[in-house]
Design an enzyme around this catalytic site. Structure first.
Site, PDB file in Angstrom:
ATOM      1  N   LEU A 114      19.611  52.220  40.785  1.00  9.73           N
ATOM      2  CA  LEU A 114      18.972  50.986  41.238  1.00  9.73           C
ATOM      3  C   LEU A 114      19.716  50.449  42.465  1.00  9.73           C
ATOM      4  O   LEU A 114      19.110  50.179  43.509  1.00  9.73           O
ATOM      5  CB  LEU A 114      18.988  49.948  40.102  1.00  9.73           C
ATOM      6  CG  LEU A 114      18.402  48.571  40.413  1.00  9.73           C
ATOM      7  CD1 LEU A 114      16.896  48.648  40.650  1.00  9.73           C
ATOM      8  CD2 LEU A 114      18.684  47.589  39.252  1.00  9.73           C
ATOM      9  N   GLY A 120      22.660  44.729  45.724  1.00 10.18           N
ATOM     10  CA  GLY A 120      23.348  44.751  44.426  1.00 10.18           C
ATOM     11  C   GLY A 120      22.713  43.737  43.500  1.00 10.18           C
ATOM     12  O   GLY A 120      21.731  44.038  42.818  1.00 10.18           O
ATOM     13  N   GLY A 329      54.598  42.242  26.541  1.00 11.98           N
ATOM     14  CA  GLY A 329      55.611  41.884  27.546  1.00 11.98           C
ATOM     15  C   GLY A 329      55.639  42.891  28.694  1.00 11.98           C
ATOM     16  O   GLY A 329      54.590  43.407  29.097  1.00 11.98           O
ATOM     17  N   GLU A 353      25.680  46.361  35.578  1.00  8.37           N
ATOM     18  CA  GLU A 353      24.391  45.956  34.976  1.00  8.37           C
ATOM     19  C   GLU A 353      24.157  44.460  35.200  1.00  8.37           C
ATOM     20  O   GLU A 353      23.612  43.765  34.338  1.00  8.37           O
ATOM     21  CB  GLU A 353      24.309  46.373  33.505  1.00  8.37           C
ATOM     22  CG  GLU A 353      24.285  47.886  33.393  1.00  8.37           C
ATOM     23  CD  GLU A 353      23.599  48.419  32.162  1.00  8.37           C
ATOM     24  OE1 GLU A 353      22.769  47.716  31.575  1.00  8.37           O
ATOM     25  OE2 GLU A 353      23.882  49.571  31.824  1.00  8.37           O
TER      26      GLU A 353
HETATM   27  C1  LIG Z   1      31.980  51.310  38.505  1.00  9.60           C
HETATM   28  C2  LIG Z   1      30.568  50.892  38.786  1.00  9.60           C
HETATM   29  C3  LIG Z   1      29.513  51.575  38.213  1.00  9.60           C
HETATM   30  C4  LIG Z   1      28.193  51.205  38.491  1.00  9.60           C
HETATM   31  N1  LIG Z   1      27.155  51.962  37.990  1.00  9.60           N
HETATM   32  C5  LIG Z   1      25.890  51.716  38.440  1.00  9.60           C
HETATM   33  C6  LIG Z   1      24.829  52.624  38.101  1.00  9.60           C
HETATM   34  O1  LIG Z   1      25.017  53.611  37.365  1.00  9.60           O
HETATM   35  N2  LIG Z   1      23.593  52.370  38.621  1.00  9.60           N
HETATM   36  C7  LIG Z   1      23.346  51.317  39.432  1.00  9.60           C
HETATM   37  O2  LIG Z   1      22.204  51.158  39.869  1.00  9.60           O
HETATM   38  N3  LIG Z   1      24.327  50.438  39.770  1.00  9.60           N
HETATM   39  C8  LIG Z   1      25.597  50.627  39.293  1.00  9.60           C
HETATM   40  N4  LIG Z   1      26.621  49.773  39.648  1.00  9.60           N
HETATM   41  C9  LIG Z   1      26.328  48.646  40.559  1.00  9.60           C
HETATM   42  C10 LIG Z   1      26.510  47.271  39.930  1.00  9.60           C
HETATM   43  O3  LIG Z   1      25.481  46.996  39.023  1.00  9.60           O
HETATM   44  C11 LIG Z   1      26.631  46.272  41.094  1.00  9.60           C
HETATM   45  O4  LIG Z   1      27.904  46.479  41.692  1.00  9.60           O
HETATM   46  C12 LIG Z   1      26.475  44.846  40.635  1.00  9.60           C
HETATM   47  O5  LIG Z   1      25.150  44.596  40.233  1.00  9.60           O
HETATM   48  C13 LIG Z   1      26.869  43.838  41.734  1.00  9.60           C
HETATM   49  O6  LIG Z   1      26.300  44.147  42.956  1.00  9.60           O
HETATM   50  P1  LIG Z   1      27.234  44.168  44.268  1.00  9.60           P
HETATM   51  O7  LIG Z   1      28.393  45.019  43.954  1.00  9.60           O
HETATM   52  O8  LIG Z   1      26.386  44.517  45.432  1.00  9.60           O
HETATM   53  O9  LIG Z   1      27.762  42.679  44.404  1.00  9.60           O
HETATM   54  P2  LIG Z   1      27.033  41.465  45.171  1.00  9.60           P
HETATM   55  O10 LIG Z   1      25.620  41.357  44.731  1.00  9.60           O
HETATM   56  O11 LIG Z   1      27.318  41.589  46.625  1.00  9.60           O
HETATM   57  O12 LIG Z   1      27.847  40.231  44.586  1.00  9.60           O
HETATM   58  C14 LIG Z   1      29.095  39.772  45.104  1.00  9.60           C
HETATM   59  C15 LIG Z   1      29.467  38.493  44.354  1.00  9.60           C
HETATM   60  O13 LIG Z   1      28.478  37.480  44.602  1.00  9.60           O
HETATM   61  C16 LIG Z   1      27.974  36.987  43.381  1.00  9.60           C
HETATM   62  N5  LIG Z   1      26.572  36.616  43.542  1.00  9.60           N
HETATM   63  C17 LIG Z   1      25.566  37.340  44.109  1.00  9.60           C
HETATM   64  N6  LIG Z   1      24.411  36.659  44.068  1.00  9.60           N
HETATM   65  C18 LIG Z   1      24.679  35.472  43.459  1.00  9.60           C
HETATM   66  C19 LIG Z   1      23.886  34.333  43.092  1.00  9.60           C
HETATM   67  N7  LIG Z   1      22.573  34.277  43.346  1.00  9.60           N
HETATM   68  N8  LIG Z   1      24.511  33.287  42.491  1.00  9.60           N
HETATM   69  C20 LIG Z   1      25.839  33.331  42.206  1.00  9.60           C
HETATM   70  N9  LIG Z   1      26.627  34.391  42.504  1.00  9.60           N
HETATM   71  C21 LIG Z   1      26.048  35.441  43.107  1.00  9.60           C
HETATM   72  C22 LIG Z   1      28.151  38.118  42.386  1.00  9.60           C
HETATM   73  O14 LIG Z   1      28.173  37.659  41.063  1.00  9.60           O
HETATM   74  C23 LIG Z   1      29.501  38.681  42.832  1.00  9.60           C
HETATM   75  O15 LIG Z   1      30.531  37.909  42.262  1.00  9.60           O
HETATM   76  C24 LIG Z   1      27.941  50.090  39.340  1.00  9.60           C
HETATM   77  C25 LIG Z   1      29.019  49.398  39.884  1.00  9.60           C
HETATM   78  C26 LIG Z   1      30.318  49.789  39.653  1.00  9.60           C
HETATM   79  C27 LIG Z   1      31.433  49.044  40.322  1.00  9.60           C
END
Ligand SMILES: Cc1cc2nc3c(=O)[nH]c(=O)nc-3n(C[C@H](O)[C@H](O)[C@H](O)COP(=O)(O)OP(=O)(O)OC[C@H]3O[C@@H](n4cnc5c(N)ncnc54)[C@H](O)[C@@H]3O)c2cc1C
Length: 368
Positions: A114, A120, A329, A353
């Protein structure tokens, strides 16, 4: 009985490799072999497709017990469910037969694509495109953070089929690792779950038959979100498992470690910490199992409950694993003891997720 069986298996065949899998950032092959040998790698697959037919609660217990020993390994049953649930929820009978049977047999794993580099939390802002060409679709784009990329044979890929319609213009497809034009980025260098490969998936003119579409055109985003309603509970299960593993380890340690002439477990300040940890875990477990029951029944408040279970249990996991490091510790801060790994592994459950901020958005929109 299920829990006892998985706990024995995890302690004998998974826990002994957990530190090495983390240290060497390598795929937990021993865990995959043990899970496949015991039919625990994808327990959610219905019996009619050769699976174990486990319900949502049984699946949670499998993931919880594997995560108690090794969170990286728990991504095997968890992501097999995440990747294949779109097919189970919305796929044609033909797709189910074709893709669920190899998964159930342990011949193939399933990933879920996704997220993208610029999409993200706002997943509907994805750019990957699927363009119809006769009886085929041609996919182009980059999916990021894909768990088990390169290891999995099958990938559920969400892609834009109608850019005008935003989330209603997204469709879901099954892509195979062997499809020409599919390739993978270098493994990400992560804080935790180092044994679980996370890589980009590149789709470069990937031409697939139109019957690989999951459900109708334009329903892919709805399927992807419905999937997460069910699978966020499996992230809660990982969180629960790692928290329990950290508490169990710390409980033993404080009885052995002596300071001021007695086991540190004799100090009330230590006892209160353990009591709080156990209390929070029990609350997280109750919420998670309740959400699993709702997932199985398809209750109308599942969206709220799944988000609540994931958010609460992952926050508990972070608190409990951090406290476990504190209870050990200076020793807790080293890789000679497992709680340091558990604290690093717990962190991801607050992020993937949907981050816990996103879970709060989901809950606020679906208040009971
Ligand atoms: C180890 C790992 C495995 C993963 N596996 C998968 C997978 O198998 N398949 C897949 O599709 N994805 C996967 N992901 C992706 C994961 O779901 C995303 O990283 C996650 O959804 C956050 O997206 P982003 O990293 O782009 O952060 P961003 O969306 O850029 O968010 C950055 C910060 O802003 C905050 N934020 C964003 N929008 C808002 C809002 N409207 N209000 C308040 N706060 C907000 C977020 O909470 C976060 O703290 C994986 C990620 C990791 C790190």
């Amino acid at each position: 009985m299920l829990r006892d069986a998985i706990r024995s298996l995890a302690e004998a065949k998974i826990a002994p490799y957990a530190a090495a899998v983390d240290e060497e950032a390598r795929f937990p092959q021993e865990a995959l072999d043990a899970l496949v040998a015991n039919d625990l790698h994808a327990v959610h697959v219905p019996e009619e497709y050769g699976g174990a037919g486990a319900d949502a609660l049984a699946t949670v217990i499998v993931i919880e017990e594997v995560a108690r020993a090794c969170v990286s390994s728990s991504l095997i049953p968890a992501v097999n469910k995440l990747g294949s649930l779109p097919v189970i929820l919305s796929g044609s009978e033909d797709l189910k037969k074709r893709y669920l049977s190899p998964l159930a047999k342990g011949d193939a794993m399933f990933s879920y694509c996704l997220s993208e580099p610029d999409a993200g939390s706002d997943a509907a802002g994805m750019k990957t495109k699927a363009v119809r060409d006769g009886d085929h679709y041609v996919l182009n784009g980059v999916k990021r953070w894909i768990t088990n990329a390169g290891v999995s044979e099958y990938y559920t890929v969400m892609a834009v089929t109608d850019p005008e319609k935003r989330s209603k213009g997204i469709s879901a497809f099954v892509v195979e690792k062997s499809d020409p034009g599919v390739s993978f980025g270098a493994p990400e260098k992560k804080l935790g779950i180092k044994g679980s490969p996370t890589r980009e998936v590149y789709l470069d003119n990937v031409r697939i038959p139109a019957d690989r579409m999951i459900g109708e055109e334009g329903t892919g985003f709805a399927t992807a979100m419905k999937t997460l309603d069910h699978t966020r509970i499996t992230i809660a299960a990982q969180a629960l498992g790692v928290a329990q593993g950290a508490l169990d380890y710390a409980k033993g340690y404080v009885q052995e470690r002596k300071q001021f002439g007695k086991p540190i477990a004799d100090f009330q300040g230590i006892q209160f910490m353990l009591a709080d940890m156990a209390m929070k875990i029990e609350a997280a477990r109750a919420l998670t199992y309740q959400a699993a029951a709702k997932s199985e029944r398809g209750d109308s408040d599942l969206t709220f409950q799944g988000a609540a279970a994931k958010c609460f249990a992952s926050d508990v996991a972070m608190e409990v694993t951090t406290d476990a490091v504190q209870l050990l510790g200076g020793y807790g801060y080293t890789r000679d003891y497992p709680v340091e790994r558990m604290m690093r592994d717990a962190k991801i459950t607050q992020i993937y997720e949907g981050t816990n901020q996103v879970q709060r958005i989901v809950m606020a929109r679906n208040l009971p």
